[in-house]
Enzyme design. Structure first.
Site, PDB file in Angstrom:
ATOM      1  CD  GLU A 126      -2.514   1.833   0.397  1.00  0.00           C
ATOM      2  OE1 GLU A 126      -3.253   1.058  -0.226  1.00  0.00           O
ATOM      3  OE2 GLU A 126      -2.432   3.062   0.159  1.00  0.00           O
ATOM      4  CD  GLN A 127      -0.884   5.546  -3.421  1.00  0.00           C
ATOM      5  OE1 GLN A 127      -0.092   5.701  -4.325  1.00  0.00           O
ATOM      6  NE2 GLN A 127      -2.119   6.025  -3.481  1.00  0.00           N
ATOM      7  NE  ARG A 156     -13.211   4.179   1.362  1.00  0.00           N
ATOM      8  CZ  ARG A 156     -13.750   3.830   0.217  1.00  0.00           C
ATOM      9  NH1 ARG A 156     -15.003   4.097  -0.027  1.00  0.00           N
ATOM     10  NH2 ARG A 156     -13.036   3.193  -0.677  1.00  0.00           N
ATOM     11  CE1 TYR A 194     -23.885   5.796   4.700  1.00  0.00           C
ATOM     12  CE2 TYR A 194     -25.075   6.385   2.704  1.00  0.00           C
ATOM     13  CZ  TYR A 194     -23.896   6.038   3.344  1.00  0.00           C
ATOM     14  OH  TYR A 194     -22.727   5.952   2.617  1.00  0.00           O
ATOM     15  CG  ASP A 204     -13.169   1.829  -7.947  1.00  0.00           C
ATOM     16  OD1 ASP A 204     -14.162   1.097  -8.113  1.00  0.00           O
ATOM     17  OD2 ASP A 204     -13.222   2.921  -7.352  1.00  0.00           O
TER      18      ASP A 204
HETATM   19  P1  FAD Z   1      -9.675   1.875  -3.736  1.00  0.00           P
HETATM   20  O1  FAD Z   1     -10.600   1.875  -2.580  1.00  0.00           O
HETATM   21  O2  FAD Z   1      -9.496   3.122  -4.504  1.00  0.00           O
HETATM   22  O3  FAD Z   1      -8.255   1.406  -3.174  1.00  0.00           O
HETATM   23  C1  FAD Z   1      -7.090   1.477  -3.936  1.00  0.00           C
HETATM   24  C2  FAD Z   1      -5.891   1.427  -2.977  1.00  0.00           C
HETATM   25  O4  FAD Z   1      -4.695   1.315  -3.761  1.00  0.00           O
HETATM   26  C3  FAD Z   1      -5.759   2.689  -2.136  1.00  0.00           C
HETATM   27  O5  FAD Z   1      -5.532   2.315  -0.800  1.00  0.00           O
HETATM   28  C4  FAD Z   1      -4.553   3.393  -2.742  1.00  0.00           C
HETATM   29  O6  FAD Z   1      -3.826   4.165  -1.809  1.00  0.00           O
HETATM   30  C5  FAD Z   1      -3.737   2.215  -3.246  1.00  0.00           C
HETATM   31  N1  FAD Z   1      -2.840   2.542  -4.362  1.00  0.00           N
HETATM   32  C6  FAD Z   1      -3.121   3.274  -5.468  1.00  0.00           C
HETATM   33  N2  FAD Z   1      -2.056   3.336  -6.288  1.00  0.00           N
HETATM   34  C7  FAD Z   1      -1.070   2.623  -5.683  1.00  0.00           C
HETATM   35  C8  FAD Z   1       0.277   2.320  -6.051  1.00  0.00           C
HETATM   36  N3  FAD Z   1       0.816   2.774  -7.192  1.00  0.00           N
HETATM   37  N4  FAD Z   1       1.020   1.556  -5.212  1.00  0.00           N
HETATM   38  C9  FAD Z   1       0.489   1.095  -4.037  1.00  0.00           C
HETATM   39  N5  FAD Z   1      -0.787   1.360  -3.643  1.00  0.00           N
HETATM   40  C10 FAD Z   1      -1.547   2.109  -4.465  1.00  0.00           C
HETATM   41  N6  FAD Z   1     -19.138   1.537  -2.867  1.00  0.00           N
HETATM   42  C11 FAD Z   1     -19.966   0.739  -2.143  1.00  0.00           C
HETATM   43  O7  FAD Z   1     -19.890  -0.506  -2.258  1.00  0.00           O
HETATM   44  N7  FAD Z   1     -20.901   1.284  -1.288  1.00  0.00           N
HETATM   45  C12 FAD Z   1     -21.025   2.639  -1.132  1.00  0.00           C
HETATM   46  O8  FAD Z   1     -21.859   3.107  -0.346  1.00  0.00           O
HETATM   47  C13 FAD Z   1     -20.158   3.502  -1.887  1.00  0.00           C
HETATM   48  N8  FAD Z   1     -20.248   4.852  -1.765  1.00  0.00           N
HETATM   49  C14 FAD Z   1     -19.405   5.650  -2.490  1.00  0.00           C
HETATM   50  C15 FAD Z   1     -19.512   7.047  -2.385  1.00  0.00           C
HETATM   51  C16 FAD Z   1     -18.681   7.887  -3.129  1.00  0.00           C
HETATM   52  C17 FAD Z   1     -18.845   9.377  -3.027  1.00  0.00           C
HETATM   53  C18 FAD Z   1     -17.690   7.314  -3.980  1.00  0.00           C
HETATM   54  C19 FAD Z   1     -16.764   8.191  -4.796  1.00  0.00           C
HETATM   55  C20 FAD Z   1     -17.574   5.923  -4.093  1.00  0.00           C
HETATM   56  C21 FAD Z   1     -18.442   5.084  -3.363  1.00  0.00           C
HETATM   57  N9  FAD Z   1     -18.372   3.684  -3.472  1.00  0.00           N
HETATM   58  C22 FAD Z   1     -19.209   2.887  -2.763  1.00  0.00           C
HETATM   59  C23 FAD Z   1     -17.391   3.071  -4.392  1.00  0.00           C
HETATM   60  C24 FAD Z   1     -16.162   2.610  -3.679  1.00  0.00           C
HETATM   61  O9  FAD Z   1     -15.637   3.653  -2.888  1.00  0.00           O
HETATM   62  C25 FAD Z   1     -15.093   2.127  -4.653  1.00  0.00           C
HETATM   63  O10 FAD Z   1     -15.681   1.406  -5.692  1.00  0.00           O
HETATM   64  C26 FAD Z   1     -14.131   1.231  -3.898  1.00  0.00           C
HETATM   65  O11 FAD Z   1     -13.449   1.980  -2.924  1.00  0.00           O
HETATM   66  C27 FAD Z   1     -13.127   0.555  -4.824  1.00  0.00           C
HETATM   67  O12 FAD Z   1     -12.265  -0.223  -4.044  1.00  0.00           O
HETATM   68  P2  FAD Z   1     -10.829  -0.623  -4.589  1.00  0.00           P
HETATM   69  O13 FAD Z   1     -10.196  -1.425  -3.494  1.00  0.00           O
HETATM   70  O14 FAD Z   1     -10.950  -1.222  -5.937  1.00  0.00           O
HETATM   71  O15 FAD Z   1     -10.049   0.757  -4.790  1.00  0.00           O
END
Ligand code: FAD
Length: 375
Positions: A34-35, A107, A212, A291
């Protein structure tokens, strides 16, 4: 032995953390990079549907998360000005049908609980991936601090601006959706005396507000909006906003919405991004989830859910189909995820979810552990 392969997960967000916990439990040798320099209570509110809580059960976290979260019985959709009910969707009112709880939570709180399910010795904070290269010996990971590590499999769980995705598919900015979201957390005591529903979305033609509670005691209330915006400055993650800006944007909205805005001290504004569907989810020893793979507008509250379901399916495929033919195993993972993730991405981007009465069973009733991998 297949399980002797080293798996490196890039990104300890909700998807990467779930993958680390699940793969560790399945007996794999996992490292989570993790960064960020350490864990911090980031973000605001998040909703986890019963589909996600089935994976939390596998991680041994279901009860712990239930103990600290709010469990709304219904999702209400209401008309923006007169407050008329547009839909009344049973959530925990149909708990047994979905076979798990619908929760709303901070979160940072749920992330902290999930991080706690991963052996701390497997987590490397302060490791920002800058490059990766597939060699005969494995995938060489290079980090910003100058360190290098070699793993057999790389899981790109590094979010919207994924470096892993960029290495597979080349540089490409995410697409600004033309939408922004205001967010604020409010002490619930400031809303006392008002008829505050635990999970409600207020809708007008071109914008909305979702609201909520964030905890079991209903002491913190949260709202997040979706509003049109012509542009967003490149490279800016978020900007501070004000009550006045929100009052102008939600002029004429119901008195309850005005009360939420009035009660908010710290308001921020965020851009909403997406990407077009990726032409590939995996290549060689590298695979994407969450994502990094299928970002979406957040209007269905299922983005993290899809990342966590991806993590569960990837773990199942690696455990049950093996690692001898990684291409086939990763393709099975993609095949079992793409239809559902794409459908959720499409509905989320359209912002129609639960606006009118509909049966959400295809989302909440889904059990990733019931999927027949050979089917
Ligand atoms: P992320 O949560 O973005 O995690 C990526 C991680 O990778 C981060 O910790 C980052 O620091 C790390 N990283 C990035 N680049 C590097 C690198 N080069 N080297 C090392 N580490 C790195 N989803 C729901 O299910 N329910 C909800 O109620 C909901 N509400 C939301 C509300 C808002 C306003 C938004 C914007 C989104 C919401 N989402 C919700 C969507 C959800 O937040 C994302 O889809 C989810 O966080 C994606 O998870 P992820 O682990 O794929 O990516």
């Amino acid at each position: 032995m297949a399980e002797a392969l080293r798996i490196g997960i890039i990104g300890a967000g909700l998807g990467g953390t779930a993958a680390a916990g699940l793969l560790q439990r399945a007996g794999f040798d996992v490292t989570l990079y993790e960064q960020a320099p350490s864990f911090s209570r980031l973000g605001a509110g998040i909703q986890f549907g019963p589909n996600v809580m089935k994976t939390m059960r596998r991680l041994g976290l279901e009860q712990k998360i239930e103990e600290v979260s709010c469990h709304p019985d219904y999702w209400f959709s209401r008309n923006w000005d007169d407050g008329a009910y547009l839909s009344r969707i049973p959530l925990n009112a149909e708990h047994d049908r979905y076979a798990a709880t619908y929760i709303t939570i901070h979160r940072g709180d749920v992330h902290e609980i999930m991080i706690g399910a991963v052996d701390p010795a497997l987590i490397r904070f302060g490791k920002k991936l800058v490059d990766l290269e597939e060699t005969a010996a494995g995938v060489v990971l290079s980090f910003e601090d100058g360190s290098v590590d070699t793993v057999d499999i790389v899981v790109g769980a590094d979010g919207l601006n994924s470096r892993v995705r960029e290495k597979l598919l080349g540089p490409e900015d995410p697409l600004f959706t033309g939408w922004v979201g205001h967010r604020a957390i409010i002490p619930a005591s400031r809303l006392s005396g008002l008829d505050v529903e635990p999970c409600v979305k207020w809708w007008s033609a071109d914008r909305h507000m979702m609201a909520y509670f964030l905890d079991r005691n209903c002491s913190e209330f949260y709202f997040v909006t979706g509003e049109p915006a012509e542009s967003w400055p490149r490279g800016v993650a978020w900007v501070p906003s004000t009550r006045e800006e929100m009052q102008a944007s939600f002029k004429g909205y119901h008195p309850l919405v005005q009360a939420y805005i009035e009660a908010a001290d710290t308001i921020t504004k965020w851009p909403l991004f997406t990407r077009n569907p990726l032409p590939l989810w995996h290549k060689g020893r590298i695979v994407l989830l969450g994502d990094a793979c299928h970002p979406m507008k957040p209007h269905m509250a299922q983005g993290a859910a899809m990342a966590i379901e991806d993590a569960a399916m990837l773990t199942r495929c690696l455990s049950e189909l093996g690692t001898a033919d990684l291409g086939a195993t990763f393709e099975a993972y993609r095949t079992h995820r793409i239809e559902r993730a794409s459908r959720v991405q499409q509905v989320s981007n359209a912002n129609t979810w639960l606006r009118a009465d509909e049966d959400p069973f295809w989302v909440y009733g889904y059990d990733i552990y019931g999927v027949d991998l050979r089917g």
